[in-house]
Design an enzyme around this catalytic site. Structure first.
Site, PDB file in Angstrom:
ATOM      1  N   LYS A  17       0.863  -1.189   0.000  1.00  0.00           N
ATOM      2  CA  LYS A  17       0.000   0.000   0.000  1.00  0.00           C
ATOM      3  C   LYS A  17       0.895   1.234   0.000  1.00  0.00           C
ATOM      4  O   LYS A  17       1.802   1.354   0.825  1.00  0.00           O
ATOM      5  CB  LYS A  17      -0.902   0.003   1.240  1.00  0.00           C
ATOM      6  CG  LYS A  17      -2.066   0.962   1.141  1.00  0.00           C
ATOM      7  CD  LYS A  17      -3.067   0.553   0.068  1.00  0.00           C
ATOM      8  CE  LYS A  17      -4.346  -0.032   0.648  1.00  0.00           C
ATOM      9  NZ  LYS A  17      -5.187  -0.623  -0.399  1.00  0.00           N
ATOM     10  N   THR A  19      -2.983  -5.613   0.619  1.00  0.00           N
ATOM     11  CA  THR A  19      -2.479  -4.246   0.811  1.00  0.00           C
ATOM     12  C   THR A  19      -3.352  -3.516   1.827  1.00  0.00           C
ATOM     13  O   THR A  19      -2.874  -2.666   2.579  1.00  0.00           O
ATOM     14  CB  THR A  19      -2.427  -3.467  -0.525  1.00  0.00           C
ATOM     15  OG1 THR A  19      -3.751  -3.242  -0.996  1.00  0.00           O
ATOM     16  CG2 THR A  19      -1.622  -4.212  -1.572  1.00  0.00           C
ATOM     17  N   ASP A  20      -4.621  -3.876   1.879  1.00  0.00           N
ATOM     18  CA  ASP A  20      -5.505  -3.272   2.885  1.00  0.00           C
ATOM     19  C   ASP A  20      -5.049  -3.621   4.306  1.00  0.00           C
ATOM     20  O   ASP A  20      -5.091  -2.780   5.205  1.00  0.00           O
ATOM     21  CB  ASP A  20      -6.944  -3.747   2.642  1.00  0.00           C
ATOM     22  CG  ASP A  20      -7.935  -2.948   3.451  1.00  0.00           C
ATOM     23  OD1 ASP A  20      -8.075  -1.742   3.200  1.00  0.00           O
ATOM     24  OD2 ASP A  20      -8.550  -3.527   4.375  1.00  0.00           O
ATOM     25  N   PHE A  37     -18.276  20.489  14.868  1.00  0.00           N
ATOM     26  CA  PHE A  37     -19.149  20.706  13.708  1.00  0.00           C
ATOM     27  C   PHE A  37     -20.437  19.931  13.925  1.00  0.00           C
ATOM     28  O   PHE A  37     -20.443  18.695  13.905  1.00  0.00           O
ATOM     29  CB  PHE A  37     -18.473  20.278  12.397  1.00  0.00           C
ATOM     30  CG  PHE A  37     -19.274  20.669  11.182  1.00  0.00           C
ATOM     31  CD1 PHE A  37     -19.471  22.010  10.851  1.00  0.00           C
ATOM     32  CD2 PHE A  37     -19.865  19.708  10.378  1.00  0.00           C
ATOM     33  CE1 PHE A  37     -20.223  22.378   9.732  1.00  0.00           C
ATOM     34  CE2 PHE A  37     -20.618  20.069   9.259  1.00  0.00           C
ATOM     35  CZ  PHE A  37     -20.796  21.406   8.941  1.00  0.00           C
ATOM     36  N   ARG A  89     -13.011  17.589  16.882  1.00  0.00           N
ATOM     37  CA  ARG A  89     -12.427  17.048  15.652  1.00  0.00           C
ATOM     38  C   ARG A  89     -11.125  17.780  15.363  1.00  0.00           C
ATOM     39  O   ARG A  89     -10.838  18.815  15.959  1.00  0.00           O
ATOM     40  CB  ARG A  89     -13.397  17.224  14.480  1.00  0.00           C
ATOM     41  CG  ARG A  89     -13.630  18.680  14.106  1.00  0.00           C
ATOM     42  CD  ARG A  89     -14.440  18.849  12.823  1.00  0.00           C
ATOM     43  NE  ARG A  89     -14.575  20.261  12.486  1.00  0.00           N
ATOM     44  CZ  ARG A  89     -15.123  20.722  11.369  1.00  0.00           C
ATOM     45  NH1 ARG A  89     -15.629  19.884  10.486  1.00  0.00           N
ATOM     46  NH2 ARG A  89     -15.194  22.011  11.126  1.00  0.00           N
ATOM     47  N   ASN A 100     -11.046  22.336   3.449  1.00  0.00           N
ATOM     48  CA  ASN A 100     -11.190  21.634   4.729  1.00  0.00           C
ATOM     49  C   ASN A 100     -10.487  20.286   4.577  1.00  0.00           C
ATOM     50  O   ASN A 100     -10.994  19.380   3.924  1.00  0.00           O
ATOM     51  CB  ASN A 100     -12.679  21.444   5.047  1.00  0.00           C
ATOM     52  CG  ASN A 100     -12.910  20.974   6.469  1.00  0.00           C
ATOM     53  OD1 ASN A 100     -11.956  20.649   7.184  1.00  0.00           O
ATOM     54  ND2 ASN A 100     -14.158  20.917   6.885  1.00  0.00           N
TER      55      ASN A 100
HETATM   56  O1  URC Z   1     -16.361  23.352   8.988  1.00  0.00           O
HETATM   57  C1  URC Z   1     -17.089  22.693   8.218  1.00  0.00           C
HETATM   58  N1  URC Z   1     -17.946  23.347   7.383  1.00  0.00           N
HETATM   59  C2  URC Z   1     -18.761  22.686   6.520  1.00  0.00           C
HETATM   60  O2  URC Z   1     -19.532  23.321   5.760  1.00  0.00           O
HETATM   61  C3  URC Z   1     -18.695  21.274   6.507  1.00  0.00           C
HETATM   62  N2  URC Z   1     -19.335  20.325   5.784  1.00  0.00           N
HETATM   63  C4  URC Z   1     -18.867  19.129   6.188  1.00  0.00           C
HETATM   64  O3  URC Z   1     -19.217  18.013   5.696  1.00  0.00           O
HETATM   65  N3  URC Z   1     -17.929  19.288   7.162  1.00  0.00           N
HETATM   66  C5  URC Z   1     -17.810  20.623   7.379  1.00  0.00           C
HETATM   67  N4  URC Z   1     -17.015  21.337   8.215  1.00  0.00           N
END
Ligand code: URC
Length: 306
Positions: free
Chosen positions: A14, A66-67, A167, A184, A253
């Site tokens: 992998k 490989t997994d 979030f 997170r 993100n």
């Molecule tokens: O900070 C975030 N904004 C989003 O609009 C969003 N959408 C998502 O799936 N995760 C996140 N995280």
């Protein structure tokens, strides 16, 4: 020469297992969450040995998937930690050679990405980091008769918070699978462009000040969305630097997914993550002073921003 076609040298495994290991020490640091350490690697595991039957007959009885090699990378990060890429790869490689008699060797490779703590009020932050050595400073000047526009910025400035990000509260429909989270990893690669109101400025000092303000705000803000972090970064820069008229951001993100280590009898309290490279959320916005005169010509040649 017999004319027979035979298998030559081979290896398989992998490639580019993206691994982020956060090590939390609640007994250190200034905040309640303690001081975090981050180790960020791109690991490739490849096995060599007797894999003839698979290649020539499709017999997988000796093929360590490989997994499974990928899972071992993540499980070992939890069980043994990383310490150094060399030590981690040695532990990984020895495991495969020892565990499977037909594995005679292999090749294990890692890239490690360095992170520095973001300084906030002169102090290195406990859980907010900036990736070193890849950020680029940018500038564009445009002159049209009597009008001169100066826009400046930075790109590829990768930052990460290992806590202090939530979030939740987003709408759910039949296509929603994302779990709500109150803790997170928040990571992004900041591209920012800002427009100066004058051509007679100490641009070096301003660049340093704006960059530091953006990063310190990323570090300090307890975030409920990357959109909120973006806005607060822009707001802080505009409040601190009157010579800046507006600031535009493009911030991916960079998702970090918690690896499920339960199949291997291991818990994973926010320690071992899969750092996905795509798809990624893409958050873009302009932060501006209310009522200010827009300057579309300043932005005309800078694509990809709204
Ligand atoms: O900070 C975030 N904004 C989003 O609009 C969003 N959408 C998502 O799936 N995760 C996140 N995280």
């Amino acid at each position: 020469m017999s004319g027979r076609i035979v298998l030559g040298a081979n290896q398989y495994g992998k490639a580019e297992v993206r691994l982020v290991r956060i090590t939390r020490d609640p007994s250190t640091g200034s905040g309640s969450g303690g001081r975090h350490e981050i180790e960020d690697l791109n690991v490739t595991s490849q096995l060599r040995g007797d894999f003839e039957a698979c290649h020539t007959q499709g017999d997988n009885s000796q093929v360590v998937a490989t997994d499974s090699q990928k899972n071992t990378v993540y499980a070992f990060a939890k069980q043994h930690g990383i310490g150094s890429p060399e030590q981690f790869l040695l532990t990984l490689g020895r495991h495969f050679v020892d565990a499977y008699p037909w594995v005679s060797g292999g090749r294990w490779e890692a890239e490690q990405y360095a992170w520095k703590r973001i300084p906030v009020d002169g102090q290195p932050h406990d859980h907010a980091f900036v990736r070193t050595g890849q950020e680029t400073r940018t500038a564009v000047v445009q002159i049209d008769g009597d009008t001169t526009h100066v826009v400046a910025g930075l790109t590829d400035c990768t930052v990460l918070k290992s806590t202090g990000s939530e979030f939740h509260g987003f709408p759910r429909d039949q296509y929603t699978t994302l779990a709500e989270t109150t803790d997170r990893i928040l990571a992004t690669s900041v591209t920012a462009w800002w427009r100066y109101t004058s051509t007679d400025l100490d641009f070096n000092a301003l660049y340093d000040g704006i960059r530091d303000t953006l990063l310190a705000t990323f570090a300090s803000l307890h975030s409920y969305a990357l959109q909120q972090t973006l806005f607060e970064m822009g707001k802080a820069a505009l409040e601190a630097f009157p010579d800046v008229a507006e600031i535009k951001f493009s911030m991916p993100n960079k998702h970090h997914f918690l690896v499920d280590l339960e199949p291997f009898g291991l818990d994973n309290p926010n320690e071992v993550f899969f750092a996905a490279d795509r798809p990624y959320g893409l958050i873009q916005a302009t932060v501006e002073r209310e009522g200010a005169t827009p300057a579309p010509a300043a932005w005309a040649t800078i694509p990809g921003f709204c």
